[in-house]
Design a protein around this motif. Structure first.
Motif, PDB file in Angstrom:
ATOM      1  N   TRP A 251       0.838  -1.204   0.000  1.00 52.01           N
ATOM      2  CA  TRP A 251       0.000   0.000   0.000  1.00 52.01           C
ATOM      3  C   TRP A 251       0.870   1.250   0.000  1.00 52.01           C
ATOM      4  CZ3 TRP A 251      -4.355   0.834   4.217  1.00 52.01           C
ATOM      5  CH2 TRP A 251      -5.201   1.865   3.806  1.00 52.01           C
ATOM      6  N   TRP A 252       1.912   1.250   0.830  1.00 47.92           N
ATOM      7  CA  TRP A 252       2.818   2.400   0.905  1.00 47.92           C
ATOM      8  C   TRP A 252       3.522   2.634  -0.429  1.00 47.92           C
ATOM      9  CZ3 TRP A 252       4.368   6.491   3.671  1.00 47.92           C
ATOM     10  CH2 TRP A 252       5.659   6.995   3.489  1.00 47.92           C
ATOM     11  N   ASN A 253       3.946   1.572  -1.080  1.00 48.20           N
ATOM     12  CA  ASN A 253       4.704   1.708  -2.334  1.00 48.20           C
ATOM     13  C   ASN A 253       3.825   2.057  -3.527  1.00 48.20           C
ATOM     14  OD1 ASN A 253       7.176   1.115  -1.114  1.00 48.20           O
ATOM     15  ND2 ASN A 253       6.901  -1.082  -1.382  1.00 48.20           N
ATOM     16  N   SER A 254       2.584   1.550  -3.546  1.00 50.38           N
ATOM     17  CA  SER A 254       1.734   1.695  -4.730  1.00 50.38           C
ATOM     18  C   SER A 254       0.638   2.741  -4.571  1.00 50.38           C
ATOM     19  CB  SER A 254       1.096   0.351  -5.074  1.00 50.38           C
ATOM     20  OG  SER A 254       0.177  -0.046  -4.066  1.00 50.38           O
ATOM     21  N   TYR A 255       0.384   3.193  -3.328  1.00 49.91           N
ATOM     22  CA  TYR A 255      -0.713   4.118  -3.019  1.00 49.91           C
ATOM     23  C   TYR A 255      -2.088   3.467  -3.214  1.00 49.91           C
ATOM     24  CZ  TYR A 255       2.919   7.726  -3.328  1.00 49.91           C
ATOM     25  OH  TYR A 255       4.063   8.483  -3.152  1.00 49.91           O
ATOM     26  N   GLU A 256      -2.141   2.172  -3.452  1.00 55.50           N
ATOM     27  CA  GLU A 256      -3.406   1.474  -3.636  1.00 55.50           C
ATOM     28  C   GLU A 256      -3.561   0.417  -2.545  1.00 55.50           C
ATOM     29  OE1 GLU A 256      -3.714  -0.156  -7.516  1.00 55.50           O
ATOM     30  OE2 GLU A 256      -3.444   1.771  -8.547  1.00 55.50           O
ATOM     31  N   GLU A 257      -4.697   0.448  -1.866  1.00 52.62           N
ATOM     32  CA  GLU A 257      -4.928  -0.477  -0.762  1.00 52.62           C
ATOM     33  C   GLU A 257      -5.111  -1.898  -1.288  1.00 52.62           C
ATOM     34  OE1 GLU A 257      -7.955  -1.094   3.040  1.00 52.62           O
ATOM     35  OE2 GLU A 257      -8.241   0.576   1.635  1.00 52.62           O
ATOM     36  N   ASP A 307      -3.929   8.065   5.370  1.00 47.40           N
ATOM     37  CA  ASP A 307      -4.139   9.019   4.281  1.00 47.40           C
ATOM     38  C   ASP A 307      -3.168  10.194   4.372  1.00 47.40           C
ATOM     39  OD1 ASP A 307      -6.128   7.516   3.168  1.00 47.40           O
ATOM     40  OD2 ASP A 307      -7.771   8.622   4.103  1.00 47.40           O
ATOM     41  N   LEU A 310       0.350   9.035   3.303  1.00 44.16           N
ATOM     42  CA  LEU A 310       0.464   8.835   1.859  1.00 44.16           C
ATOM     43  C   LEU A 310       0.466  10.171   1.118  1.00 44.16           C
ATOM     44  CD1 LEU A 310      -1.866   5.747   1.344  1.00 44.16           C
ATOM     45  CD2 LEU A 310       0.621   5.805   1.208  1.00 44.16           C
ATOM     46  N   GLN A 311      -0.301  11.146   1.601  1.00 43.28           N
ATOM     47  CA  GLN A 311      -0.293  12.474   0.988  1.00 43.28           C
ATOM     48  C   GLN A 311       1.071  13.143   1.174  1.00 43.28           C
ATOM     49  OE1 GLN A 311      -3.624  14.564   2.703  1.00 43.28           O
ATOM     50  NE2 GLN A 311      -5.116  13.126   1.859  1.00 43.28           N
ATOM     51  N   LYS A 313       3.960  11.576   1.508  1.00 45.47           N
ATOM     52  CA  LYS A 313       4.907  10.903   0.624  1.00 45.47           C
ATOM     53  C   LYS A 313       4.726  11.343  -0.821  1.00 45.47           C
ATOM     54  CE  LYS A 313       6.305   6.493  -1.255  1.00 45.47           C
ATOM     55  NZ  LYS A 313       5.800   5.201  -1.701  1.00 45.47           N
ATOM     56  N   ALA A 314       3.463  11.475  -1.257  1.00 52.45           N
ATOM     57  CA  ALA A 314       3.196  11.890  -2.638  1.00 52.45           C
ATOM     58  C   ALA A 314       3.739  13.294  -2.905  1.00 52.45           C
ATOM     59  CB  ALA A 314       1.702  11.840  -2.909  1.00 52.45           C
TER      60      ALA A 314
END
Length: 322
Positions: A251-257, A307, A310-311, A313-314
């Motif tokens: 999830w951390w690497n792909s941003y998709e759960e 969330d 992840l924001q 990191k993005a």
């Protein structure tokens, strides 16, 4: 409380005081583990964890366990999990396995393999030195135990239920376009256990630290009785690699759960974000500090949601150009 942003804060001080980050970091090199016996009275006095060569998180020979939290001035252990499924096997079967150990640090690092549970698994080595930014495959060998002894046959010589090979039913031809049915042996014994890979807290070159990591691989699968007349020559012997990575890390690497995620990923994400801020961001911040003021306002990671992390990191990755 351990200063999780020790390197980050050191960099900010260096920027404001006109010092180079390398000059400041040289005074903060983490002390390596010492195999010598601690001096008399060591256990009765307080120590700076960063400079203590006997700190337990630096010991490569002892697994610290799954519930290792940070203490004053020492980091929490990054805990990761993965499943390792050996599939359907036969009693007494022998086959090879492969365990991949990675090192994401800037210098070569030592990891240790601990086998907990299955006495039938052995690796070619327990201590593994992995070069910087690389992975190493470690071969192992499995020799499964023999079948359990069945109870006496039932009246009339009928085998006891739950033991022995069961002949698949003869279902005859299937309709056109219908895949053949899959028959699973009803009598089996589970394969379980775990393998732990432990990387201690260690120096990472002259001015860095490699943080402690513990990865637990949960072994799964089951053992059947062999069909009459079968031998190892007819059986697929592997090798087998790890079945999947930790869903929280995916999830951390792909941003998709991931669909297979189980449990709360908040703490795992916080540890991944902490490593990202300590290992990836500082060089880019030093080159363009005016672009990173928002990260100071973002603050620490311990109170942030998945969330929010992840924001963060993005946004940081967009500046870095990833």
């Amino acid at each position: 409380m351990y200063l999780r942003y020790r390197l980050l804060l050191m960099m900010l001080v260096a920027l404001t005081q006109g010092l180079s980050f390398g000059q400041l970091a040289l005074a903060q090199v983490v002390a390596p583990w010492s195999n010598e016996t601690p001096p008399e009275g060591w256990a009765d006095t307080q120590h700076d964890a960063f400079d203590d060569p006997y700190h337990p998180l630096k010991n490569p020979s002892v697994d610290p366990g799954a519930a290792t939290a940070g203490s004053a001035e020492s980091p929490a252990v990054s805990q990761f999990r993965a499943d390792w499924n050996w599939g359907e096997r036969y009693f007494s079967q022998e086959f090879p396995v492969v365990l991949t150990i990675s090192n994401n640090c800037e210098t070569q690092q030592l990891s240790r393999i601990f086998v907990n549970g299955p006495p039938y698994l052995e690796f070619e080595r327990e201590e593994v030195m992995v070069q910087r930014k690389s992975s190493k495959n470690i071969r192992g060998k499995v020799k499964l135990p023999g079948p359990p002894k069945p109870p006496p046959p039932q009246p009339g010589g009928v085998p006891s239920p739950g033991f022995g090979w069961v002949d698949p039913p003869n279902l005859g031809p299937q309709p056109l376009g219908t895949p053949p049915p899959i028959f699973h042996q009803p009598n089996w014994v589970p394969i379980d256990g775990e393998v732990v890979v432990w990387h201690p807290w260690a120096p990472d070159g002259p001015d860095g630290e490699c943080l402690p990591e513990r990865t637990r691989y949960t072994i799964g699968g089951h053992m059947h009785w062999r069909p009459p007349g079968d031998s190892d020559e007819d059986v697929d012997k592997g090798p087998f690699t790890l079945a999947r990575s930790d869903p929280c890390e995916v999830w951390w690497n792909s941003y998709e759960e991931p669909a297979q995620r189980e449990g709360d990923c908040t703490r795992a994400m916080q540890l991944l974000a902490e490593r990202f801020l300590l290992k990836v961001v500082p060089d880019y911040w030093r080159n363009a500090p005016e672009e990173w003021g928002w990260l100071v306002r973002f603050g620490g990671v311990d109170d942030k949601s998945v969330d929010q992390l992840l924001q963060m990191k993005a946004r940081a990755s967009a500046i870095i150009g990833r």
